[in-house]
Design a protein around this motif. Structure first.
Motif, mmCIF file in Angstrom:
data_model
loop_
_atom_site.group_PDB
_atom_site.id
_atom_site.type_symbol
_atom_site.label_atom_id
_atom_site.label_comp_id
_atom_site.label_asym_id
_atom_site.label_seq_id
_atom_site.Cartn_x
_atom_site.Cartn_y
_atom_site.Cartn_z
ATOM 1 N N LYS A 1 -1.624 45.301 1.508
ATOM 2 C CA LYS A 1 -2.202 44.044 1.048
ATOM 3 C C LYS A 1 -2.818 44.185 -0.339
ATOM 4 N N THR A 2 -3.572 45.266 -0.555
ATOM 5 C CA THR A 2 -4.206 45.439 -1.856
ATOM 6 C C THR A 2 -3.167 45.624 -2.956
ATOM 7 N N MET A 3 -2.093 46.371 -2.641
ATOM 8 C CA MET A 3 -1.050 46.581 -3.638
ATOM 9 C C MET A 3 -0.298 45.290 -3.921
ATOM 10 N N ASN A 4 0.045 44.540 -2.891
ATOM 11 C CA ASN A 4 0.756 43.276 -3.078
ATOM 12 C C ASN A 4 -0.061 42.301 -3.910
ATOM 13 N N ASP A 5 -1.366 42.251 -3.643
ATOM 14 C CA ASP A 5 -2.221 41.358 -4.414
ATOM 15 C C ASP A 5 -2.239 41.747 -5.883
ATOM 16 N N GLU A 6 -2.317 43.057 -6.157
ATOM 17 C CA GLU A 6 -2.302 43.530 -7.538
ATOM 18 C C GLU A 6 -0.993 43.141 -8.232
ATOM 19 N N MET A 7 0.119 43.411 -7.568
ATOM 20 C CA MET A 7 1.416 43.178 -8.193
ATOM 21 C C MET A 7 1.702 41.693 -8.382
ATOM 22 N N ALA A 8 1.394 40.880 -7.367
ATOM 23 C CA ALA A 8 1.745 39.462 -7.429
ATOM 24 C C ALA A 8 0.790 38.659 -8.298
ATOM 25 N N ASN A 9 -0.474 39.031 -8.311
ATOM 26 C CA ASN A 9 -1.459 38.227 -9.026
ATOM 27 C C ASN A 9 -1.806 38.793 -10.397
ATOM 28 N N MET A 10 -2.080 40.065 -10.455
ATOM 29 C CA MET A 10 -2.476 40.635 -11.741
ATOM 30 C C MET A 10 -1.275 40.838 -12.661
ATOM 31 N N VAL A 11 -0.216 41.444 -12.131
ATOM 32 C CA VAL A 11 0.980 41.688 -12.929
ATOM 33 C C VAL A 11 1.927 40.483 -12.898
ATOM 34 N N PHE B 1 3.938 38.374 2.214
ATOM 35 C CA PHE B 1 4.467 38.173 0.864
ATOM 36 C C PHE B 1 4.020 36.828 0.303
ATOM 37 N N ALA B 2 4.081 35.802 1.129
ATOM 38 C CA ALA B 2 3.662 34.476 0.683
ATOM 39 C C ALA B 2 2.174 34.457 0.373
ATOM 40 N N GLU B 3 1.376 35.105 1.210
ATOM 41 C CA GLU B 3 -0.072 35.146 0.994
ATOM 42 C C GLU B 3 -0.412 35.835 -0.323
ATOM 43 N N ALA B 4 0.317 36.904 -0.642
ATOM 44 C CA ALA B 4 0.065 37.621 -1.896
ATOM 45 C C ALA B 4 0.463 36.797 -3.104
ATOM 46 N N PHE C 1 4.054 36.329 -3.856
ATOM 47 C CA PHE C 1 5.438 36.601 -4.231
ATOM 48 C C PHE C 1 6.287 35.345 -4.036
ATOM 49 N N LYS C 2 7.303 35.191 -4.861
ATOM 50 C CA LYS C 2 8.185 34.032 -4.787
ATOM 51 C C LYS C 2 9.588 34.378 -4.317
ATOM 52 N N LYS C 3 9.945 35.653 -4.382
ATOM 53 C CA LYS C 3 11.306 36.073 -4.057
ATOM 54 C C LYS C 3 11.247 37.374 -3.260
ATOM 55 N N LEU C 4 12.088 37.462 -2.243
ATOM 56 C CA LEU C 4 12.206 38.687 -1.451
ATOM 57 C C LEU C 4 13.569 39.296 -1.688
ATOM 58 N N GLN C 5 13.578 40.503 -2.190
ATOM 59 C CA GLN C 5 14.793 41.266 -2.423
ATOM 60 C C GLN C 5 15.084 42.030 -1.137
ATOM 61 N N LEU C 6 15.987 41.504 -0.313
ATOM 62 C CA LEU C 6 16.264 42.060 1.006
ATOM 63 C C LEU C 6 17.524 42.911 0.913
ATOM 64 N N SER C 7 17.313 44.215 0.799
ATOM 65 C CA SER C 7 18.429 45.115 0.559
ATOM 66 C C SER C 7 19.451 45.024 1.679
ATOM 67 N N ASN D 1 9.319 28.701 3.137
ATOM 68 C CA ASN D 1 9.562 27.712 2.097
ATOM 69 C C ASN D 1 9.209 28.246 0.722
ATOM 70 N N GLU D 2 8.153 29.080 0.651
ATOM 71 C CA GLU D 2 7.655 29.558 -0.636
ATOM 72 C C GLU D 2 8.373 30.800 -1.134
ATOM 73 N N VAL D 3 8.901 31.612 -0.234
ATOM 74 C CA VAL D 3 9.544 32.869 -0.623
ATOM 75 C C VAL D 3 11.048 32.761 -0.407
ATOM 76 N N LYS D 4 11.816 32.751 -1.481
ATOM 77 C CA LYS D 4 13.269 32.725 -1.374
ATOM 78 C C LYS D 4 13.776 34.106 -0.961
ATOM 79 N N ILE D 5 14.709 34.146 -0.033
ATOM 80 C CA ILE D 5 15.236 35.410 0.485
ATOM 81 C C ILE D 5 16.591 35.695 -0.153
#
Length: 771
Positions: A305-315, A408-411, A413-419, A484-488
């Motif tokens: 959670k802390t990492m996702n918040d950093e990446m999605a919001n700060m970066v 992901f939505a809470e953090a 993120f707008k897109k999920l890269q699903l390998s 709805n918010e995160v495209k897969i």
């Protein structure tokens, strides 16, 4: 007549293309050694600007320059001890740094970095920095993160592809990690201490002129230096936020592995937490330690959670990353454990395997030999008759996936890269599934060229559609919003042209209007971009990142045709990086090198940048190795664990009496922040292209490479030490391209990347603030 930025940048291209070879050297997987040497030219003495201070030097400057580089003198120092390191460059010239007023030009929803550089014979270890009017700025919609930095260790080493890692010709410490708001204790006299400031605006930031007031205090709390930075916020233009894009891989498994895995065992504190917290607070009836839902909740609260918040919001990172298939190699499959009663798998015990919420189950309870046919080259009809009703997804697959989607939505993120299900190269690459008859995970072919791969992909897609329909018709509003918010995006990573073509067409037939699924690819120039007709290969792929050996190369007719065709179809195209021996990634580079890559890509109308693996950390000390020890190829230094070493590890796992979690954080690097700044500037280029219609604009009149609008605070920083030996062993098909490249690199009059970045930034700032 409307002015196009591309026409404006023609003169700039003469020196831009000349240095781009610095980011195009990874020409084959066995490319030869090349070096990059540091030097600093310092400042010219100006008696009118020099002011006597308690410091030898105290000045503010752009963040794209590296002012603090230290040479270690040793090949493998064991401690981060700056006392014995020598400053690399003309440190004495810093005494005469110009103390002119420094200003930031920001738009709404913008970001930028700057640095305050301190050089002193004083003891700096108790020096503290503060923004004295931070509350006032915050109320106006201007947020600031700041602090002294720790140093990352950049050194010459080889990775598992036998290539020189990061092209470092020596052993250096470079600033890259935000630290506390005081100088680290190991900074001593006669050293240079940079303080970095990351400034962000948002959509609601008030237009106007502001001052950032800064002070330095000693250990007695006495202010010993102060300065102010001007910030001009304008909304003259609506920023084109969707044109340029940076995608940094962020592997959740790497975070949990770093903090948790020891000798392939479930962490002791997880067992305690599972019994005393999870089972008491969860409606889930699964009592197994292998419970994927508990695995998610534990790791999400403690690490992710802390990492996702950093990446999605700060970066402002838009992309999250997961995998569909358990793409474990045969030697790893035996490490996976499975609880048959609950159909839960153990996520803890496999290193270097992307975390996946999905488990494929083989219903072969009475036929131990059936699984052997999963790796036989059977005709499609025969295979389907044997397996069509024998393979399914495990019980917890979709409920586990829902938790990831919500997080992901809470953090943000707008897109999920699903390998994709196929995790490696070639049609015979393996995905594992659980065999009831063998009570173990067994391998199966997974490429769409084989019947096995087609079956697995179509099975997953059918189940995916059913699940999305259930979510849309359900009552969980939070889950609905997440989907709805995160495209897969179903994502193919470096697959062959045949794989991409088949996946492209399977997905297009399944969901032609992208109502459920999207598609993205990353591939080598000599694979997909061979270049086949884009309509037959990648017309369903909304994103394509291509490893093009020279990504700024308008003479590359195939690549330019590929980009132009995709642009006409409304599809996005860009470049991706593996992170090994590429100058724009290496930890010792000026952090503005990422900006340069984006600017170069913008000239080809493909301003998308994808970088692999930002958290594959060196086990002993994550900021103490810029190579790939004990981890897969990929850039290792886009984020750093806040706590490391055995003592910190024990602290992290010291579960308190009330069983509350002790969170561990990851700190994004300066280069990660600068990539976001570069994205902003590249989007500004697009904005100005779309809006400026004055042929006499400053941008056009001042584009000359010899015209510097702002004072030069430092000259070019790196000696690009390229010779013909640099490119020995390169595939013969690239000899002609390389001869041109070498000629350009040997031209000492060509400006370096940072000079180009400064010039472009200055021009954009000037035009962007004038309407």
């Amino acid at each position: 007549m409307k002015v196009k930025i591309w026409g404006v940048f023609v003169s700039l291209a003469l020196f831009v293309i000349g240095v781009l070879g610095a980011v195009s050297v990874y020409l084959t997987r066995n490319s030869s050694i090349y070096n990059r040497d540091y030097y600093l030219t310092g400042f010219k003495h100006d008696s009118d600007l020099y002011q006597t201070n308690q410091f030898d030097a105290s000045f503010v400057a752009s963040a794209v320059d590296n002012y603090a580089i230290y040479e270690t003198g040793g090949q493998d120092p064991t401690t981060n001890d700056i006392n014995n390191y020598e400053f690399y460059g003309d440190v004495e010239s810093y005494d005469y740094a110009p103390k002119t007023k420094f200003n930031l030009e920001l738009w709404e929803n913008d970001a930028n970095l700057f640095q305050w550089v301190i050089k002193s014979k004083m003891d700096l270890k108790n020096l503290k920095v503060a923004v004295t009017n931070q509350e006032e700025l915050s109320a106006a919609g201007i947020s600031i993160r700041y602090g002294f930095v720790d140093f990352a260790y950049a050194h010459q080493d080889t990775n598992n592809m036998s290539a020189i890692d990061n092209a470092v010709s020596g052993y250096y410490l470079v600033p890259d990690i935000f630290s506390e708001r005081k100088a680290q204790e190991k900074l001593v006299t006669d050293k240079v201490a940079p303080i970095y400031f990351y400034v962000q605006t948002n959509e609601a930031t008030e237009v106007g002129s502001y001052e950032i007031n800064l002070t330095l205090t000693n250990d007695e709390g006495v202010a010993i230096d102060a300065t102010s930075i001007g910030v001009n916020v304008s909304n003259n233009y609506q920023l084109a936020t969707n044109w340029s894009d940076v995608n940094i891989f962020n592997g959740l498994d790497n975070i949990s592995y770093y903090y948790n895995i020891r000798k392939n065992e479930v962490p002791a504190d997880f067992k305690d937490w599972f019994q005393n917290v999870y089972l008491k607070n969860s409606n889930d009836s699964n009592k197994s330690l292998y419970n994927e839902l508990a695995f998610f909740e534990y790791n999400n609260e403690k690490y992710w959670k802390t990492m996702n918040d950093e990446m999605a919001n700060m970066v402002e990172q838009q992309w999250a990353f997961l995998a569909i298939g358990d793409n474990a190699e045969v030697r790893d499959i035996g490490l996976i454990q499975f609880d048959e009663e609950n159909e839960s798998k153990d996520q803890w015990n496999v290193m270097n395997r992307a975390i996946t919420p999905f488990t494929f189950i083989l219903e072969d309870r009475n036929d131990k030999k059936l699984s052997e046919k999963l790796t036989q080259d059977l005709p499609e009809d025969e295979f389907m008759s044997l397996f069509k009703d024998k393979i399914r997804l495990g019980k917890y697959s979709w409920s586990s996936f829902d938790l990831y989607m919500k997080s992901f939505a809470e953090a943000g993120f707008k897109k999920l890269q699903l390998s994709g299900i196929q995790g490696d190269w070639g049609p015979t690459t393996l995905t594992s599934m659980y065999s009831y008859a063998n009570k173990a995970f067994v391998p199966s072919y997974s490429g769409p060229e084989k019947a096995q791969g087609k079956l697995l992909l179509n099975l997953w897609l059918d189940e995916f559609k059913k699940h999305v329909d259930q979510v849309r018709a359900g009552s969980d509003e939070t889950l609905k919003a997440a989907y709805n918010e995160v495209k897969i995006y179903y994502y193919d990573d470096e697959k062959s042209w045949g794989t991409v073509k088949m996946d492209n067409n399977i997905l297009k037939a399944f969901d032609p209007k992208h109502e459920y699924i999207h598609y993205a690819i990353a591939d080598w120039e000599n694979d997909v971009v061979g270049y086949e007709d884009v309509v037959d290969t990648t017309d369903y792929a909304e994103y394509a990142w291509i490893y093009n050996y020279d990504f700024y190369n308008e003479d590359n007719e195939n690549y330019m045709n590929f980009v132009n065709k995709r642009n006409k179809l409304g599809l996005r195209t860009g470049w991706y990086s593996l992170g090994c021996n590429e100058t724009n990634n290496f930890v010792g580079a000026d952090i503005g090198i990422g900006d340069y890559s984006l600017f170069a890509l913008s000239l080809t109308n493909s301003p998308l940048y994808c970088n692999y693996s930002n958290n594959e950390w060196y086990r002993k000390n994550p900021n103490w190795s810029s190579n790939f020890i004990n981890c897969r190829p990929g850039e290792t230094m886009y984020a750093y664990p806040e706590l490391n070493g055995m003592n910190e590890y024990q602290k992290i796992h010291a579960v308190q009496d009330d069983h509350s979690l002790v969170q561990a954080k990851q700190i994004v690097s300066l280069r990660s922040l600068e990539l976001n700044v570069g994205t902003k500037y590249t989007n500004k280029i697009k904005t100005l292209e779309d809006t400026i219609d004055d042929e006499t604009t400053y941008l056009k009149n001042n584009i000359s490479t010899s015209n510097k609008i702002s004072n030069t605070s430092s000259a070019e920083k790196f000696n690009l030490n390229y010779t013909s030996k640099t490119f020995t062993g390169v595939a013969s098909g690239y000899k002609d391209q390389l001869s041109i490249l070498i000629d350009r690199l040997s031209n000492k009059d060509v400006r370096d990347e940072i000079t180009a970045v400064k010039n472009i930034r200055n021009l954009i700032d000037l035009v962007g603030s004038t309407k």
